[in-house]
Design a protein around this motif. Structure first.
Motif, PDB file in Angstrom:
ATOM      1  N   SER A  36       0.834  -1.197   0.000  1.00 39.34           N
ATOM      2  CA  SER A  36       0.000   0.000   0.000  1.00 39.34           C
ATOM      3  C   SER A  36       0.875   1.254   0.000  1.00 39.34           C
ATOM      4  CB  SER A  36      -0.913   0.003   1.224  1.00 39.34           C
ATOM      5  OG  SER A  36      -0.138   0.018   2.413  1.00 39.34           O
ATOM      6  N   ALA A  37       0.265   2.382  -0.372  1.00 34.55           N
ATOM      7  CA  ALA A  37       1.025   3.626  -0.482  1.00 34.55           C
ATOM      8  C   ALA A  37       1.594   4.062   0.858  1.00 34.55           C
ATOM      9  CB  ALA A  37       0.139   4.724  -1.067  1.00 34.55           C
ATOM     10  N   ASP A  38       0.861   3.851   1.942  1.00 30.89           N
ATOM     11  CA  ASP A  38       1.378   4.296   3.239  1.00 30.89           C
ATOM     12  C   ASP A  38       2.586   3.469   3.668  1.00 30.89           C
ATOM     13  OD1 ASP A  38      -0.656   2.222   3.616  1.00 30.89           O
ATOM     14  OD2 ASP A  38      -0.237   2.451   5.751  1.00 30.89           O
ATOM     15  N   LEU A  39       2.650   2.194   3.271  1.00 31.04           N
ATOM     16  CA  LEU A  39       3.842   1.394   3.565  1.00 31.04           C
ATOM     17  C   LEU A  39       4.995   1.791   2.649  1.00 31.04           C
ATOM     18  CD1 LEU A  39       2.366  -2.159   4.200  1.00 31.04           C
ATOM     19  CD2 LEU A  39       3.188  -0.496   5.878  1.00 31.04           C
ATOM     20  N   ARG A  40       4.714   2.016   1.372  1.00 29.10           N
ATOM     21  CA  ARG A  40       5.772   2.421   0.448  1.00 29.10           C
ATOM     22  C   ARG A  40       6.305   3.809   0.788  1.00 29.10           C
ATOM     23  NH1 ARG A  40       4.341   3.240  -4.442  1.00 29.10           N
ATOM     24  NH2 ARG A  40       2.067   3.147  -4.210  1.00 29.10           N
ATOM     25  N   ALA A  41       5.457   4.657   1.368  1.00 24.71           N
ATOM     26  CA  ALA A  41       5.904   5.992   1.769  1.00 24.71           C
ATOM     27  C   ALA A  41       6.932   5.945   2.892  1.00 24.71           C
ATOM     28  CB  ALA A  41       4.706   6.836   2.203  1.00 24.71           C
ATOM     29  N   ARG A  42       7.084   4.803   3.521  1.00 29.18           N
ATOM     30  CA  ARG A  42       8.074   4.607   4.576  1.00 29.18           C
ATOM     31  C   ARG A  42       9.414   4.140   4.017  1.00 29.18           C
ATOM     32  NH1 ARG A  42       3.222   4.148   7.257  1.00 29.18           N
ATOM     33  NH2 ARG A  42       3.233   4.319   9.539  1.00 29.18           N
ATOM     34  N   SER A  43       9.641   4.280   2.745  1.00 24.51           N
ATOM     35  CA  SER A  43      10.827   3.739   2.086  1.00 24.51           C
ATOM     36  C   SER A  43      12.113   4.029   2.852  1.00 24.51           C
ATOM     37  CB  SER A  43      10.933   4.311   0.672  1.00 24.51           C
ATOM     38  OG  SER A  43      12.044   3.791  -0.008  1.00 24.51           O
ATOM     39  N   TRP A  44      12.323   5.279   3.225  1.00 16.05           N
ATOM     40  CA  TRP A  44      13.511   5.663   3.990  1.00 16.05           C
ATOM     41  C   TRP A  44      13.650   4.840   5.266  1.00 16.05           C
ATOM     42  CZ3 TRP A  44      17.171   9.609   5.504  1.00 16.05           C
ATOM     43  CH2 TRP A  44      17.638  10.406   4.459  1.00 16.05           C
ATOM     44  N   MET A  45      12.523   4.611   5.926  1.00 18.65           N
ATOM     45  CA  MET A  45      12.529   3.927   7.210  1.00 18.65           C
ATOM     46  C   MET A  45      12.041   2.477   7.106  1.00 18.65           C
ATOM     47  SD  MET A  45      13.792   6.111   9.158  1.00 18.65           S
ATOM     48  CE  MET A  45      14.038   7.878   9.366  1.00 18.65           C
ATOM     49  N   ASP A 352     -12.089  19.926  -0.677  1.00 20.05           N
ATOM     50  CA  ASP A 352     -13.297  19.278  -1.212  1.00 20.05           C
ATOM     51  C   ASP A 352     -13.715  18.149  -0.271  1.00 20.05           C
ATOM     52  OD1 ASP A 352     -15.381  18.323  -2.696  1.00 20.05           O
ATOM     53  OD2 ASP A 352     -14.163  17.640  -4.400  1.00 20.05           O
ATOM     54  N   PRO A 353     -14.383  18.498   0.841  1.00 23.63           N
ATOM     55  CA  PRO A 353     -14.729  17.480   1.840  1.00 23.63           C
ATOM     56  C   PRO A 353     -15.639  16.386   1.309  1.00 23.63           C
ATOM     57  CG  PRO A 353     -14.990  19.698   2.721  1.00 23.63           C
ATOM     58  CD  PRO A 353     -14.784  19.839   1.261  1.00 23.63           C
ATOM     59  N   ALA A 354     -16.368  16.687   0.251  1.00 26.03           N
ATOM     60  CA  ALA A 354     -17.313  15.697  -0.274  1.00 26.03           C
ATOM     61  C   ALA A 354     -16.644  14.689  -1.205  1.00 26.03           C
ATOM     62  CB  ALA A 354     -18.441  16.419  -1.013  1.00 26.03           C
ATOM     63  N   ALA A 355     -15.382  14.915  -1.545  1.00 27.98           N
ATOM     64  CA  ALA A 355     -14.695  14.011  -2.478  1.00 27.98           C
ATOM     65  C   ALA A 355     -14.539  12.620  -1.867  1.00 27.98           C
ATOM     66  CB  ALA A 355     -13.334  14.577  -2.845  1.00 27.98           C
ATOM     67  N   ASP A 356     -14.664  11.616  -2.689  1.00 28.81           N
ATOM     68  CA  ASP A 356     -14.533  10.229  -2.245  1.00 28.81           C
ATOM     69  C   ASP A 356     -13.060   9.829  -2.329  1.00 28.81           C
ATOM     70  OD1 ASP A 356     -14.962   7.642  -1.483  1.00 28.81           O
ATOM     71  OD2 ASP A 356     -15.725   6.980  -3.442  1.00 28.81           O
ATOM     72  N   VAL A 357     -12.311  10.101  -1.247  1.00 34.83           N
ATOM     73  CA  VAL A 357     -10.877   9.825  -1.226  1.00 34.83           C
ATOM     74  C   VAL A 357     -10.643   8.423  -0.672  1.00 34.83           C
ATOM     75  CG1 VAL A 357      -8.630  10.597  -0.419  1.00 34.83           C
ATOM     76  CG2 VAL A 357     -10.455  12.269  -0.825  1.00 34.83           C
ATOM     77  N   ASP A 358      -9.871   7.607  -1.388  1.00 34.82           N
ATOM     78  CA  ASP A 358      -9.669   6.234  -0.917  1.00 34.82           C
ATOM     79  C   ASP A 358      -8.735   6.217   0.295  1.00 34.82           C
ATOM     80  OD1 ASP A 358      -6.779   5.219  -1.825  1.00 34.82           O
ATOM     81  OD2 ASP A 358      -7.578   6.546  -3.378  1.00 34.82           O
ATOM     82  N   ALA A 359      -8.899   5.193   1.113  1.00 37.97           N
ATOM     83  CA  ALA A 359      -8.199   5.108   2.392  1.00 37.97           C
ATOM     84  C   ALA A 359      -6.687   5.019   2.214  1.00 37.97           C
ATOM     85  CB  ALA A 359      -8.706   3.908   3.181  1.00 37.97           C
ATOM     86  N   ASP A 360      -6.236   4.381   1.130  1.00 41.12           N
ATOM     87  CA  ASP A 360      -4.800   4.226   0.893  1.00 41.12           C
ATOM     88  C   ASP A 360      -4.122   5.591   0.758  1.00 41.12           C
ATOM     89  OD1 ASP A 360      -2.469   2.719   0.418  1.00 41.12           O
ATOM     90  OD2 ASP A 360      -2.731   2.894  -1.750  1.00 41.12           O
ATOM     91  N   LEU A 361      -4.716   6.483  -0.015  1.00 39.97           N
ATOM     92  CA  LEU A 361      -4.176   7.832  -0.185  1.00 39.97           C
ATOM     93  C   LEU A 361      -4.214   8.599   1.128  1.00 39.97           C
ATOM     94  CD1 LEU A 361      -3.163  10.249  -1.791  1.00 39.97           C
ATOM     95  CD2 LEU A 361      -5.504  10.625  -2.596  1.00 39.97           C
ATOM     96  N   LEU A 362      -5.294   8.484   1.865  1.00 40.31           N
ATOM     97  CA  LEU A 362      -5.418   9.203   3.137  1.00 40.31           C
ATOM     98  C   LEU A 362      -4.383   8.733   4.145  1.00 40.31           C
ATOM     99  CD1 LEU A 362      -9.289   9.446   3.624  1.00 40.31           C
ATOM    100  CD2 LEU A 362      -7.701  11.304   3.083  1.00 40.31           C
ATOM    101  N   ARG A 363      -4.143   7.433   4.208  1.00 41.26           N
ATOM    102  CA  ARG A 363      -3.149   6.914   5.156  1.00 41.26           C
ATOM    103  C   ARG A 363      -1.752   7.397   4.794  1.00 41.26           C
ATOM    104  NH1 ARG A 363      -6.043   2.010   4.546  1.00 41.26           N
ATOM    105  NH2 ARG A 363      -4.375   1.258   3.152  1.00 41.26           N
ATOM    106  N   ALA A 364      -1.426   7.415   3.500  1.00 39.29           N
ATOM    107  CA  ALA A 364      -0.111   7.898   3.076  1.00 39.29           C
ATOM    108  C   ALA A 364       0.054   9.372   3.414  1.00 39.29           C
ATOM    109  CB  ALA A 364       0.073   7.665   1.573  1.00 39.29           C
ATOM    110  N   ALA A 365      -1.000  10.166   3.184  1.00 43.22           N
ATOM    111  CA  ALA A 365      -0.936  11.592   3.511  1.00 43.22           C
ATOM    112  C   ALA A 365      -0.781  11.807   5.010  1.00 43.22           C
ATOM    113  CB  ALA A 365      -2.183  12.303   2.992  1.00 43.22           C
ATOM    114  N   ALA A 366      -1.515  11.029   5.803  1.00 38.87           N
ATOM    115  CA  ALA A 366      -1.436  11.172   7.261  1.00 38.87           C
ATOM    116  C   ALA A 366      -0.044  10.825   7.765  1.00 38.87           C
ATOM    117  CB  ALA A 366      -2.478  10.278   7.926  1.00 38.87           C
ATOM    118  N   TYR A 367       0.550   9.733   7.247  1.00 39.24           N
ATOM    119  CA  TYR A 367       1.888   9.347   7.689  1.00 39.24           C
ATOM    120  C   TYR A 367       2.908  10.434   7.368  1.00 39.24           C
ATOM    121  CZ  TYR A 367       6.514   7.301   7.608  1.00 39.24           C
ATOM    122  OH  TYR A 367       7.858   7.092   7.800  1.00 39.24           O
ATOM    123  N   LEU A 368       2.895  10.921   6.132  1.00 40.02           N
ATOM    124  CA  LEU A 368       3.899  11.909   5.740  1.00 40.02           C
ATOM    125  C   LEU A 368       3.691  13.237   6.438  1.00 40.02           C
ATOM    126  CD1 LEU A 368       4.356  10.896   2.044  1.00 40.02           C
ATOM    127  CD2 LEU A 368       6.176  11.117   3.720  1.00 40.02           C
TER     128      LEU A 368
END
Length: 396
Positions: A36-45, A352-368
């Motif tokens: 998932s993107a949030d795991l790949r976003a941890r590349s450095w670590m 855009d609070p009404a946008a249907d954002v998938d959880a994978d993108l949200l988790r990656a954004a939250a981690y970074l």
């Protein structure tokens, strides 16, 4: 700033490095499992010793080290390509990262022949994992004020042949709980008032009696940092790297290795790529969002420019130079770019609070968003780097 940038002449990656890119991509396509993107976003670590060993089996750990010590004897341009591809796909590089980038080149440059022959083949095989011991509690960014001390033991019949006795502690040490060795900057003479004088570097086996490693959990829930305590640790004479008292010169060169690669551009690239893919899916058949397109364009332009600067620094390394100030400049503006990405993407998603954002993108954004403040701390704080740049420009 113009005079400093004049030192970074435009450079291109040579053809052999671009051919190597195809080989790296083929390897990653077959050896890197989907994540998932949030795991790949941890590349450095991202710590995966098995993946590092698979890289090593291809000769891609310690790629710039000489073949006689187990390295691939590749040039700095090939290492640039390798690092760029690993980070772009979010590969877990943390296990071998420091040994490959800093510890190996440092030992090659300053170590004894015995140290080279013992440590470098193990680094290239991803069998010896290293961390760096620089930061200390209460020292902040003032590296010269380190208090950890190595005291020489005079050889006599009762102490087994001399060596050094180590007391003190280090903090914010990446992966110390997984590593075999630490290269630490410690005081071997004088006092903290002596600043850079009296500092030395030692290779410390983290399994020695008296070494205690305590992981530190961060806001993201990860525990890749540790605090390391040295309680009357006995070091052999051959633990010293280079000359006693030459630690400041050596650690400065080590930091140049750390700051000179493309590592300082791509920490948020997985998130940017994931966001662009989400935008493409959302905007299919819909009106284009001009503000979001402008943000993507701005990041693309910044990345292209930063990448050219980083390649110019790499060209200096390939020519045998030590671009300390130039590397500090690219690191400073590169980490600012890395920090801007999660902030801008979160703002765009929040608009855009009404946008249907998938959880994978949200988790990656939250981690970074949680980890991005560290980007301008690791490898030298922004304030310290800007002081170096100012001196390089003759302003201090």
């Amino acid at each position: 700033m113009t005079g400093l940038l004049d030192n970074l002449a435009p450079a291109l990656l040579p053809a052999h490095a671009e051919r190597f890119r195809d080989e790296v991509r083929a390897f990653l396509a077959s050896e890197l499992p989907p994540a998932s993107a949030d795991l790949r976003a941890r590349s450095w670590m991202g710590y995966d010793a098995a993946f590092s060993r698979r890289l090593a089996a291809r000769g891609w750990v310690g790629v710039t080290l000489p073949a006689e010590y187990g390295g691939a004897a590749m040039d700095a341009f090939s290492r640039f390509v390798l690092v760029e591809e690993l980070l772009a796909c979010g590969a877990p590089v943390s296990a071998h990262w420091i040994a490959d980038r800093q510890s190996g080149p440092l030992i090659l440059r300053y170590g004894t022949e015995a140290q080279r022959r013992f440590y470098l083949p193990k680094i290239c095989a991803a069998e010896a994992l290293f961390c760096i011991g620089m930061s200390e509690p209460n020292a902040g960014s003032d590296l010269a004020s380190v208090g950890t001390r190595a005291t020489r033991i005079e050889a006599d019949a009762g102490n087994g042949g001399g060596g050094w006795r180590l007391q003190g502690r280090k903090i914010w040490t990446t992966n110390a709980d997984h590593c075999d060795y630490m290269i630490a900057l410690v005081r071997s003479a004088g006092s903290a008032e002596d600043r850079q004088r009296g500092l030395s570097q030692f290779i410390i086996d983290l399994k020695l009696p008296g070494v205690t490693v305590r992981p530190i959990r961060d806001l993201s829930g990860d525990a890749h940092f540790s605090e390391v305590f040295f309680d009357d640790v006995r070091l052999a004479d051959d633990a010293l790297i280079g000359r006693e008292g030459a630690g400041w010169e050596q650690v400065t060169a080590e930091l140049a290795f750390e700051r000179s690669g493309p590592e300082r551009l791509y920490s948020s690239i997985v998130l940017l790529d994931r966001w662009i893919r989400w935008l493409s899916a959302q905007e299919a058949g819909q009106a284009t969002n001009a503000a979001q397109l402008a943000t993507v364009g701005r990041f693309a332009a910044h990345l292209a420019t930063l990448r050219q600067l980083s390649i110019a620094v790499t060209a200096k390394l390939a020519a045998g130079e030590s671009p300390i100030v130039e590397a500090a400049l690219v690191k400073d503006i590169g980490t600012e770019f890395e920090q801007q990405i999660p902030a801008a993407i979160e703002a765009a998603l929040g608009a855009d609070p009404a946008a249907d954002v998938d959880a994978d993108l949200l988790r990656a954004a939250a981690y970074l968003s949680q980890i991005a403040p560290t980007f301008s701390l690791r490898g030298g704080t922004r304030e310290i780097l800007r002081g170096m740049i100012a001196r390089g420009l003759g302003l201090r």
